[in-house]
Design a protein around this motif. Structure first.
Motif, PDB file in Angstrom:
ATOM      1  N   HIS C 103       0.818  -1.201   0.000  1.00 39.75           N
ATOM      2  CA  HIS C 103       0.000   0.000   0.000  1.00 39.75           C
ATOM      3  C   HIS C 103       0.853   1.251   0.000  1.00 39.75           C
ATOM      4  O   HIS C 103       1.530   1.553   0.971  1.00 39.75           O
ATOM      5  CB  HIS C 103      -0.944   0.051   1.197  1.00 39.75           C
ATOM      6  N   GLY C 104       0.741   1.974  -1.098  1.00 39.25           N
ATOM      7  CA  GLY C 104       1.206   3.347  -1.134  1.00 39.25           C
ATOM      8  C   GLY C 104       2.674   3.560  -0.828  1.00 39.25           C
ATOM      9  O   GLY C 104       3.055   4.650  -0.384  1.00 39.25           O
ATOM     10  N   SER C 105       3.488   2.537  -1.083  1.00 39.08           N
ATOM     11  CA  SER C 105       4.897   2.696  -0.752  1.00 39.08           C
ATOM     12  C   SER C 105       5.510   3.878  -1.506  1.00 39.08           C
ATOM     13  O   SER C 105       6.253   4.677  -0.928  1.00 39.08           O
ATOM     14  CB  SER C 105       5.627   1.391  -1.082  1.00 39.08           C
ATOM     15  N   LEU C 106       5.190   4.004  -2.785  1.00 41.38           N
ATOM     16  CA  LEU C 106       5.786   5.088  -3.565  1.00 41.38           C
ATOM     17  C   LEU C 106       5.357   6.468  -3.085  1.00 41.38           C
ATOM     18  O   LEU C 106       6.209   7.313  -2.784  1.00 41.38           O
ATOM     19  CB  LEU C 106       5.464   4.916  -5.055  1.00 41.38           C
ATOM     20  N   PRO C 107       4.051   6.772  -3.021  1.00 43.61           N
ATOM     21  CA  PRO C 107       3.685   8.128  -2.614  1.00 43.61           C
ATOM     22  C   PRO C 107       4.105   8.455  -1.189  1.00 43.61           C
ATOM     23  O   PRO C 107       4.477   9.593  -0.895  1.00 43.61           O
ATOM     24  CB  PRO C 107       2.157   8.163  -2.756  1.00 43.61           C
ATOM     25  N   LEU C 108       4.078   7.461  -0.298  1.00 42.49           N
ATOM     26  CA  LEU C 108       4.447   7.751   1.092  1.00 42.49           C
ATOM     27  C   LEU C 108       5.944   7.959   1.224  1.00 42.49           C
ATOM     28  O   LEU C 108       6.397   8.850   1.954  1.00 42.49           O
ATOM     29  CB  LEU C 108       3.945   6.636   2.010  1.00 42.49           C
ATOM     30  N   ASN C 109       6.713   7.165   0.516  1.00 44.08           N
ATOM     31  CA  ASN C 109       8.160   7.398   0.535  1.00 44.08           C
ATOM     32  C   ASN C 109       8.499   8.740  -0.119  1.00 44.08           C
ATOM     33  O   ASN C 109       9.377   9.470   0.346  1.00 44.08           O
ATOM     34  CB  ASN C 109       8.897   6.265  -0.186  1.00 44.08           C
ATOM     35  N   GLU C 110       7.798   9.065  -1.179  1.00 38.59           N
ATOM     36  CA  GLU C 110       8.073  10.349  -1.832  1.00 38.59           C
ATOM     37  C   GLU C 110       7.723  11.500  -0.882  1.00 38.59           C
ATOM     38  O   GLU C 110       8.438  12.498  -0.824  1.00 38.59           O
ATOM     39  CB  GLU C 110       7.296  10.497  -3.141  1.00 38.59           C
ATOM     40  N   HIS C 111       6.634  11.341  -0.174  1.00 36.38           N
ATOM     41  CA  HIS C 111       6.255  12.390   0.779  1.00 36.38           C
ATOM     42  C   HIS C 111       7.325  12.536   1.863  1.00 36.38           C
ATOM     43  O   HIS C 111       7.735  13.654   2.210  1.00 36.38           O
ATOM     44  CB  HIS C 111       4.895  12.055   1.401  1.00 36.38           C
ATOM     45  N   LEU C 112       7.783  11.407   2.368  1.00 33.31           N
ATOM     46  CA  LEU C 112       8.815  11.440   3.407  1.00 33.31           C
ATOM     47  C   LEU C 112      10.066  12.149   2.890  1.00 33.31           C
ATOM     48  O   LEU C 112      10.655  13.005   3.552  1.00 33.31           O
ATOM     49  CB  LEU C 112       9.154  10.007   3.818  1.00 33.31           C
ATOM     50  N   THR C 205      -4.185   9.496   6.472  1.00 29.95           N
ATOM     51  CA  THR C 205      -5.088  10.615   6.212  1.00 29.95           C
ATOM     52  C   THR C 205      -4.391  11.955   6.292  1.00 29.95           C
ATOM     53  O   THR C 205      -5.030  12.995   6.302  1.00 29.95           O
ATOM     54  CB  THR C 205      -6.255  10.608   7.223  1.00 29.95           C
ATOM     55  N   GLY C 206      -3.088  11.938   6.367  1.00 28.04           N
ATOM     56  CA  GLY C 206      -2.366  13.190   6.543  1.00 28.04           C
ATOM     57  C   GLY C 206      -2.025  13.856   5.222  1.00 28.04           C
ATOM     58  O   GLY C 206      -2.499  13.486   4.152  1.00 28.04           O
ATOM     59  N   THR C 207      -1.124  14.818   5.314  1.00 27.69           N
ATOM     60  CA  THR C 207      -0.672  15.565   4.144  1.00 27.69           C
ATOM     61  C   THR C 207       0.146  14.638   3.249  1.00 27.69           C
ATOM     62  O   THR C 207       0.851  13.758   3.734  1.00 27.69           O
ATOM     63  CB  THR C 207       0.229  16.723   4.606  1.00 27.69           C
ATOM     64  N   LEU C 208       0.049  14.853   1.959  1.00 25.94           N
ATOM     65  CA  LEU C 208       0.811  14.044   1.016  1.00 25.94           C
ATOM     66  C   LEU C 208       1.385  14.971  -0.043  1.00 25.94           C
ATOM     67  O   LEU C 208       0.652  15.625  -0.776  1.00 25.94           O
ATOM     68  CB  LEU C 208      -0.121  13.015   0.382  1.00 25.94           C
ATOM     69  N   LEU C 209       2.705  15.033  -0.086  1.00 22.65           N
ATOM     70  CA  LEU C 209       3.369  15.992  -0.977  1.00 22.65           C
ATOM     71  C   LEU C 209       4.367  15.269  -1.868  1.00 22.65           C
ATOM     72  O   LEU C 209       4.859  14.197  -1.530  1.00 22.65           O
ATOM     73  CB  LEU C 209       4.127  17.031  -0.139  1.00 22.65           C
ATOM     74  N   GLY C 210       4.670  15.894  -2.993  1.00 21.45           N
ATOM     75  CA  GLY C 210       5.613  15.283  -3.921  1.00 21.45           C
ATOM     76  C   GLY C 210       6.548  16.324  -4.516  1.00 21.45           C
ATOM     77  O   GLY C 210       6.433  17.524  -4.249  1.00 21.45           O
TER      78      GLY C 210
END
Lengths: 329, 346, 600
Positions: C103-112, C205-210
């Motif tokens: 689940h969402g490894s790419l967008p969450l890692n990118e956000h981090l 449910t938090g902020t998600l940035l790229g």
């Protein structure tokens, strides 16, 4: 009980509550992995979880079989992995759910031969598995000698450094841009500690040495102090502190003070001393979620002669913060 | 994929709930979102016209329906069906992809995020899922043409594999095909009521009387029908620099069908093997002004034919990095020789 | 000058902590080598730990550039933000759960990564305050934070409370507001990560940035600030990108593959353990169209004079700063007795050249054979090869093998020992040759033994014990081979390199590459024995010269070996050593093909 009590192995059962539900231990290549277990009546517990790292299957086989034979049908094998912390967490959690802890259950953990990481993960799982009113008792058998049979200047427990990873369940909150404060609870493994420090390149280093010793003859403490001296030559500007190797609450207090020394920094704690002090590190990190705990497995271990057991063990009941009591940050 | 004579959204609603991740009713919420957006879709075109001063072709509910039917057409022939969860992401992206136009055409594909934020109740709670919907939607247009490469080929979301590039490519290409006479402001065009520089777009849409995919051949067939008077008329059209130039409708058709071809070539890189479209065939009938007599018909096909032809092209058009080699002009034998400090050897 | 250098002029400090004035004093600018680094465009900078990458980055930071160029901030040619990647910040064990559970490894890692990088950009802006010339006009910066930054965060789903931003404030005050805002955003993902360990519901449910929707617009807005150099690029100096996980590395590569280098250029340093060059879509980024590449070690192994000059300049500066009145050569003197002996041998070779010389000139023979003959003589009757002294500035530079840190660290230890030897009574004005020799030998042994085990840590999971053993065998065998050649009558006796006359097979190549990855070997290329094409050349690190009793002053010679011999070195080292002892070298390996370069 806030103090660890030293008890002869022959009297261990007398100190356990009558309603002990679950016993958790870890089979190891060290013979002290069976010291407490085989001193207990096999029918004392409703359920026994025998953990074992699959990477050491051959080396631990004999002790694992001893434990299984001793506890018979009550025993369940729980496979851990030195290389895959997720496997360990998932299998422990599944086993604890299946153990069906109810009411005022007591869980007894022989933490002696868990890896530091394995013990920390177990504690993390227990924070969600235990309910208020349920008790957690830790047992620890100290070593009478490490690197058995080797002369003092040639003793080795492990070699090399495989990797460095944050302990599952204790990631901390490493705020980017803030400097890193590495706090090491120094044990005997000088080289591993040095490699850890060199790899992480912290902005501040705190090196802690035990102020007491788990072995009755107090042979370990001087060695511990010597290890710290060897490490500190390379890092002249380190912060020195001492902590209890026996009492987790005191160890926790020392760590709290050490973290507070540099409050604006990201704190990473590397517990490399006794398992008792590792429990102290767990207590710190459970209450202060900003602190990260890290683990650095070695490449090779002196499995044939790692240690010989003492004839007594330490007992202590520990209150760990339960999941719904843990602060959000 | 067998849609049973219906479109993809109906197929979607028939899928068993086990096909979806748990914790959110994807089907009911999609239906609710689609219903909620209908009034907004109706407002997009008029509000955009006020903001930008032009006259957009229809971006309302009929366009969304047409888009869904184009998607259905593309997917009907596929040997590689998309999953129900992928369908959810695609449909939701289709619903929101153009709503950003309500804030003006510029960067409209990114502005759909604001509308999504206003409809959170009917969107998944998980920010990751919402972001995926947005990524599929925003890839359909905008100044930056090459957006699909920066998406993952396959990502795992809520435990389900999602072919992000393919879904975004399908939406993009289907949107390209959703342009036909039904989008045009027919009466206004007829009566000359449209802003002059918008009229050619409506004329193009009006002329495009049919567009469909022939599944057997994998060819998109486009059929145009225009009257002589329209063929002879010079429409004012703004070029990229904002200058108004006179443009024949035929030239607009040529230009736009070329764009359709380019979209096909580009999107095919990412949507194969789900959707395999190999060409665009264009048929233009120019009739007398009664519309009955065909005065001229023109047919052509846009596709990759035969062996790639390097005549007239050079490697520098394919490899721009060779145009300015080592900071000193085109890379070729002489240039290398100069760099090596050798005399030219005959 | 910082206190560390007061204590020891050769102390190796983290460049992050060195003040700008000190950087300018210490850093030897040599940008002829690194022209890509301060031009717009993405660049990878590869080099061993200690080769100077972080120092280069430090020098590029605005406070150093202002001093260097003697101009205000807004007249710089670029504005650089230092982004160190710390392993324990980004490679959290919990993140593996995202990949495992899909689940969402790419967008969450990118956000981090995005929050990590932007936070460090704002932390890095502290250099402006430290430069002593913070912008007086701060309204634009204030508005950027209260309007643009907040808007971008909200667009990414941030629902926090906008902090109170004072109407009048200093640049530093506003910077801290921005930092605190971003730390709040970071804490959302941090809390989510803490939940990950126990699995279960992974809804975020938090902020998600790229990169595209946050890093780029933040940079665009910052570039428009009046105190920033107008229309000039931003450099994001990503230091130690090896510390990213594989997934995060792919994300970074995707950023590299995107356009817009005129606005943002990524300058990425690695220790040659960069995990992949693939993007998230599976494509590879390539040089030159996606990025340019600088390999520091290559530059210094192919141009040894330049490296010698560089180290000399660095040491000169450090001695000056420590008020030590000495040149590098006098501070690190040779063992004069040994050098006198070698000089005598050289003279003898010159005298006999016309009758029995091998080189083109008498001096060639003197240079090539004097030192090897001396070493050979030590191994004669007394078998005291270990009495060869590695003292002397030039030898120490050679041994450092192109990595400045491998000069400075031993030098710091030597200084410590000399200070202790002087018993605090006399200031250190030179390092005694026996101390230089002792420390150098200790370091070589440490490199070969205890550090060896640490360095192959990552290999542990891949059957590492086995690969580590093969590598150790290989190094021992190469050391024995080169030592044997040194003691022989071969025409070229200072051999430090091998190339393959056939193969190598996958297993052999893997071990040689492993040795390269961990700096025991350096890889280059050479023309094939048959004449057509090129093949890989592996040069043994001269840091190991003392461990094998080799002459570090040159690595001119190379040998071709067969795949079979390489396999023997790795898998049957005893057999190889026996062959060396009993057979002529050329029947064990191919005859020497020549020299890598001519020397005077």
């Amino acid at each position: 009980m806030a103090e660890a009590i030293a008890v002869p192995l022959s009297e261990v059962a007398d100190h356990l509550p009558r309603s002990a539900d679950v016993f958790i231990c870890c089979a190891s290549y060290e013979s002290r992995s069976t010291s407490v277990a085989t001193s207990l009546p096999s029918d004392l517990f409703r359920k026994v979880l025998i953990c074992a790292n699959k990477e050491f299957k051959q080396e631990i086989h004999e002790n694992e079989e001893r434990l299984l034979a001793h506890f018979g049908v009550k025993a369940e094998q729980v496979v851990l992995s030195h290389d895959d912390p997720f496997m360990g967490l998932d299998t422990i959690r599944t086993a604890l759910v299946a153990a069906n802890l109810g009411g005022s259950a007591n869980v007894v953990v022989d933490m002696t031969t868990f890896t530091h990481e394995g013990l920390l993960i177990l504690i993390r799982v227990l924070t969600v598995a235990l309910r208020p009113g349920q008790k957690l008792l830790f047992v620890y058998t100290p070593a009478s000698e490490y690197a058995v049979g080797l002369p003092s200047d040639q003793k080795w427990l492990s070699r090399g450094l495989k990797e460095i990873r944050s302990v599952l369940g204790f990631p901390g909150a490493m705020l980017p841009g803030r400097p890193l404060h590495l706090i090491v609870l120094v044990g005997f493994e000088v080289e591993r500690a040095r490699l850890l420090i060199d790899s992480l390149e912290p902005d501040a280093i705190s090196l802690g040495v035990g102020c007491d010793s788990t072995d009755g003859a107090n042979r370990h403490l001087p060695k511990n102090i010597e290890s710290l001296n060897q490490i500190s030559i390379h890092y002249p500007a380190f912060h020195h502190f001492s902590f209890s190797s026996i009492n987790p609450y005191e160890a926790e207090a020392s760590l709290v003070a050490q973290v507070a020394l540099l409050p604006e920094m990201n704190a990473v704690v590397a517990p490399m001393n006794t398992k008792m002090s590792t429990v102290g590190a767990a207590l710190l990190a459970l209450k202060n979620r900003r602190v990260q705990l890290c683990y650095a497995p070695a490449l090779t271990y002196n499995t044939p002669a790692y240690s010989s057991p003492a004839d007594f063990c330490y007992f202590l009941e520990v209150d760990i913060p339960l999941a719904n009591e843990v602060p959000a940050s | 994929m067998d849609f049973g004579g219906q479109t993809i959204d109906a197929w979607f609603q028939r899928q068993p709930s086990e096909e979806f991740p748990t914790g959110f009713d994807y089907q009911a919420n999609y239906a609710a979102l689609a219903a909620n957006l209908v009034p907004l879709h109706k407002e997009v075109t008029p509000t955009a016209n006020v903001i930008d001063g032009g006259y957009l072709t229809d971006h309302g509910p009929e366009h969304i329906s047409k888009l869904l039917s184009r998607i259905s057409e593309l997917l009907k022939a596929t040997p590689n069906p998309i999953t129900a969860y992928e369908c959810y992401l695609l449909l939701t992206a289709a619903q929101v992809h153009d709503v950003g136009n309500i804030f003006g055409r510029k960067k409209h594909e990114e502005k759909c995020r604001e509308v999504m934020d206003d409809n959170l109740a009917t969107l998944p709670l998980d920010a990751v899922e919402r972001r995926k919907i947005f990524e599929i939607a925003q890839a359909h247009g905008g100044e930056e043409k090459e957006k699909l490469s920066s998406l993952a080929k396959i990502e795992h979301i809520r435990g389900k594999p999602v072919r992000m590039q393919a879904l975004a490519a399908i939406l993009k290409f289907a949107d390209e095909l959703a342009e036909d006479s039904e989008r045009a402001a027919r009466y206004s065009a007829k009566k000359g009521l449209l802003p002059p520089t918008s009229s050619i777009f409506h004329a193009y849409a009006l002329a495009l009387i049919d567009i469909h995919l022939d599944p057997g051949s994998g060819i998109i067939a486009m059929r145009f029908d225009l009257k002589k008077s329209d063929a002879l008329r010079a429409f004012p059209k703004k070029d990229k620099q904002g200058e108004v130039i006179d443009t024949f409708l035929i030239d607009e058709i040529l230009s736009r069908t070329l764009k359709t071809h380019c979209e096909r070539v580009y999107c095919s890189r990412f949507m194969r093997p789900i959707v395999d479209v190999v060409g665009v065939s264009v048929h233009i009938d120019v009739t007398d002004d009664t519309g009955y007599t065909v005065l001229r018909n023109i047919a052509y096909r846009l596709e990759e034919r035969g062996y790639p032809d390097a005549d007239g092209k050079d490697i520098y058009s394919l490899c721009p990095e060779l145009r300015e080699w080592d900071g000193n002009g085109r890379f070729d034998g002489s240039h290398l020789a100069r760099k090596l400090g050798m005399q030219h050897v005959i | 000058m910082s206190s560390d250098l007061d204590l020891n002029p050769f102390s190796v400090q983290s460049p992050e902590r060195i003040a700008a004035h000190d950087v300018l004093s210490l850093f030897v600018e040599d940008f002829a080598d690194f022209h890509q680094i301060h031009r717009a465009g993405h660049t990878f900078l590869h080099g061993a730990r200690g080769s100077g990458k972080s120092m280069i980055f430090r020098f590029l930071e605005p406070d150093c550039q202002i001093l260097k160029k003697k101009c205000p901030l807004n007249e710089l040619d670029f504005f650089a933000f230092y982004i160190p990647i710390k392993e324990m910040e980004v490679k959290l064990t919990e993140l593996i759960r995202l990949e495992m559970d899909g689940h969402g490894s790419l967008p969450l890692n990118e956000h981090l990564m995005t929050v990590n990088i932007v936070l460090k950009m704002f932390a890095s802006l502290e250099r402006i305050t430290q430069s002593g010339e913070p912008p007086e006009e701060t309204t634009a910066f204030r508005n950027f934070i209260s309007d643009t930054l907040v808007r971008l965060l909200k667009r990414g789903g941030w629902a926090g409370v906008v902090p109170e931003i004072p109407a009048e404030g200093s640049f530093e005050q506003y910077r801290l507001v921005a930092v605190s805002l971003l730390e709040e955003v970071y804490s959302e993902i941090s809390l989510f990560i803490q939940r990950l360990s126990l699995g279960g519901c992974l809804i975020y449910t938090g902020t998600l940035l790229g990169f595209k929707d946050f890093v780029r617009p933040v940079c665009a807005a910052l570039r428009s600030m009046p105190f920033m150099p107008a229309t000039k690029p931003f450099f994001l100096l990503v230091d130690d990108a090896d510390n990213f996980s594989e997934e995060q590395t792919r994300i970074l590569n995707t950023w590299v593959s995107s356009r817009g280098t005129a606005e943002i250029s990524l300058k990425i340093s690695t220790q040659r353990r960069y995990k992949t060059f693939r993007t998230i879509s599976g494509q590879s980024i390539e040089t030159p169209h996606d990025f340019s590449e600088v390999e520091i070690s290559d530059i210094y192994t192919s141009d040894r004079d330049r490296y010698m000059a560089r180290v000399e300049s660095i040491v000169e500066r450090r001695l000056q700063l420590a008020s030590i009145n000495a040149t590098p050569s006098t501070f690190f003197p040779e063992d004069h007795k040994q050098e006198n002996e070698i000089a005598k041998i050289a003279e003898s070779l010159r005298a006999t050249w016309s009758e029995s010389g091998r080189g083109f000139r008498a001096n060639d023979d003197a240079y090539r054979y004097a030192r090897p003959n001396f070493i050979r003589g030590l191994h004669g009757s007394s078998k005291s090869g270990s009495t060869y002294s590695y003292a002397g500035f030039k030898q120490l530079v050679h041994i450092s093998s192109g990595v400045v840190r491998y000069f400075l660290e031993p030098a710091a230890l030597m200084y410590g020992e000399q200070t202790a030897a002087n018993e605090g009574s006399a200031p250190v004005t030179a390092i005694a040759p026996h101390i230089q020799n002792k420390v150098t030998r200790e370091q070589a042994n440490r490199f070969l033994t205890s550090e060896f085990e640490r360095i192959v840590r990552e290999d542990g999971n891949l059957g590492g014990g086995d690969r580590a053993t093969k590598l150790r065998n290989l190094l021992d065998s190469l050391g024995a081979l080169f030592s044997h050649i040194l003691m022989s009558d071969a025409a070229e006796r200072r051999v430090f390199s091998v190339a393959f006359s056939n193969g190598p097979d996958d297993e052999v190549r893997e071990i040689f590459e492993l040795g390269t990855e961990y700096n025991y070997l350096h890889k280059s290329s050479i023309g094939k024995k048959e004449g057509a094409g090129r093949t890989a050349l592996y040069i043994l690190s001269r840091r190991l010269a003392p461990a094998f009793g080799l002459d570090p002053t040159s690595f001119a010679g190379y040998k071709f070996i067969t795949n079979e011999v390489a396999r023997m070195m790795m898998l049957e080292p005893k057999k190889f050593h026996n062959r060396l002892r009993t057979n002529h070298i050329d029947s064990v390996v191919d005859p020497a093909q020549g020299r890598l370069f001519e020397e005077n």
